[in-house]
Design a protein around this motif. Structure first.
Motif, PDB file in Angstrom:
ATOM      1  N   ASP A 230       8.346  11.490  -4.443  1.00  0.00           N
ATOM      2  CA  ASP A 230       9.756  11.699  -4.810  1.00  0.00           C
ATOM      3  C   ASP A 230      10.363  10.520  -5.580  1.00  0.00           C
ATOM      4  O   ASP A 230      11.532  10.560  -5.949  1.00  0.00           O
ATOM      5  N   TRP A 231       9.561   9.483  -5.830  1.00  0.00           N
ATOM      6  CA  TRP A 231       9.986   8.371  -6.686  1.00  0.00           C
ATOM      7  C   TRP A 231       9.645   8.662  -8.151  1.00  0.00           C
ATOM      8  O   TRP A 231      10.025   7.900  -9.032  1.00  0.00           O
TER       9      TRP A 231
ATOM     10  N   LEU B 253      -9.760   1.119   0.060  1.00  0.00           N
ATOM     11  CA  LEU B 253      -8.846   0.596  -0.954  1.00  0.00           C
ATOM     12  C   LEU B 253      -7.834   1.669  -1.347  1.00  0.00           C
ATOM     13  O   LEU B 253      -8.214   2.818  -1.577  1.00  0.00           O
ATOM     14  N   VAL B 254      -6.573   1.268  -1.424  1.00  0.00           N
ATOM     15  CA  VAL B 254      -5.533   2.148  -1.951  1.00  0.00           C
ATOM     16  C   VAL B 254      -4.671   1.354  -2.923  1.00  0.00           C
ATOM     17  O   VAL B 254      -4.670   0.123  -2.902  1.00  0.00           O
ATOM     18  N   GLY B 255      -3.942   2.065  -3.753  1.00  0.00           N
ATOM     19  CA  GLY B 255      -3.046   1.415  -4.700  1.00  0.00           C
ATOM     20  C   GLY B 255      -1.657   1.246  -4.125  1.00  0.00           C
ATOM     21  O   GLY B 255      -1.428   1.386  -2.919  1.00  0.00           O
ATOM     22  N   ASP B 256      -0.701   0.941  -5.004  1.00  0.00           N
ATOM     23  CA  ASP B 256       0.703   0.820  -4.626  1.00  0.00           C
ATOM     24  C   ASP B 256       1.392   2.185  -4.670  1.00  0.00           C
ATOM     25  O   ASP B 256       2.547   2.326  -4.288  1.00  0.00           O
TER      26      ASP B 256
ATOM     27  N   PRO C  93       0.807  -1.231   0.000  1.00  0.00           N
ATOM     28  CA  PRO C  93       0.000   0.000   0.000  1.00  0.00           C
ATOM     29  C   PRO C  93       0.839   1.280   0.000  1.00  0.00           C
ATOM     30  O   PRO C  93       1.704   1.464   0.852  1.00  0.00           O
ATOM     31  N   GLU C  94       0.591   2.133  -0.989  1.00  0.00           N
ATOM     32  CA  GLU C  94       1.171   3.474  -1.091  1.00  0.00           C
ATOM     33  C   GLU C  94       2.693   3.495  -0.941  1.00  0.00           C
ATOM     34  O   GLU C  94       3.265   4.432  -0.410  1.00  0.00           O
ATOM     35  N   MET C  95       3.349   2.448  -1.460  1.00  0.00           N
ATOM     36  CA  MET C  95       4.799   2.341  -1.383  1.00  0.00           C
ATOM     37  C   MET C  95       5.502   3.385  -2.254  1.00  0.00           C
ATOM     38  O   MET C  95       6.546   3.928  -1.879  1.00  0.00           O
TER      39      MET C  95
END
Length: 167
Positions: free
Chosen positions: A89-90, A117-120, A83-85
Motif C-alpha cells: 500500500d506504499w 535474505l530479504v530486501g527493504d 527488512p520488508e518495510m
C-alpha cells in the motif's frame, strides 16, 4: 548518466540502468522517491535521477508520513536497511520499484538457526502492485557487479589514453 565525465558509484549506476530499461533515457514528468540518504547510494542515486530530468524526493526514516510520500512515486527506490518495510500500500499501481536492501532475517521454517535474505520491500505483496520490481537477492546486486566491471574497463581505457566505451 554519461560515464565519460567520471566513474559513477556502482550501485546507483546499476539501478539507473534498470530504470532506463523501463522508462528510457529521459525521465521528464516522472516522480522519483529515494528512501535513504546515504553518501554511497541514496545521495548519488537521487542525483542521477535528477540528471535524467525526474522530479526527485529524498526521503528517509524520519520523513513524515513516509507511506504517502512513497505512494506519489512513479519510480520508488528503497535503500533504508529495514527488512520488508515498504508494503504494497506504499506503492502507486504500476510504479517501478528498485529494492537496494539486503537484510538477513530469521527463517525458522528452514530449520533451527536458519536465515534468509530479504530486501527493504515486502516483495510478495509489492509485486502484485508494481509495474516492475527488482528481487532480493538477484536484482540490484548483480547490476552493482556489472557496473564495477564497466568502471574497470573505463578506467583501463583512460589509463591507456584511449576513448572508453559507453555502457
Amino acid at each position: 548518466g554519461d560515464l565519460s565525465t567520471g566513474l559513477i558509484s556502482c550501485t546507483p549506476a546499476g539501478a539507473m540502468l534498470l530504470v532506463r530499461r523501463i522508462h528510457g533515457e529521459d525521465l521528464s514528468g516522472l516522480n522519483a522517491v529515494v528512501i535513504g540518504r546515504s553518501n554511497l547510494f541514496g545521495k548519488p542515486m537521487a542525483q542521477l535521477l535528477l540528471n535524467a530530468n525526474a522530479t526527485v524526493t529524498t526521503a528517509h526514516s524520519r520523513t513524515r508520513d513516509l507511506a504517502s510520500v512513497a505512494r506519489g512515486a512513479d519510480i520508488l527506490v528503497a535503500a533504508v536497511g529495514r527488512p520488508e518495510m515498504v508494503k504494497a500500500d506504499w506503492i502507486k499501481p504500476g510504479a517501478t520499484v528498485i529494492d537496494v536492501g539486503i537484510n538477513r532475517i530469521a527463517a525458522p521454517e528452514r530449520g533451527e538457526g536458519k536465515s534468509r535474505l530479504v530486501g527493504d520491500v515486502a516483495y510478495a505483496e509489492a509485486s502484485n502492485v508494481a509495474g516492475a520490481i527488482t528481487p532480493v537477492p538477484g536484482g540490484v546486486g548483480p547490476m552493482t557487479i556489472a557496473m564495477l566491471m564497466a568502471n574497470t574497463v573505463i578506467a583501463a581505457h583512460r589509463a591507456a589514453g584511449k576513448q572508453p566505451p559507453k555502457f
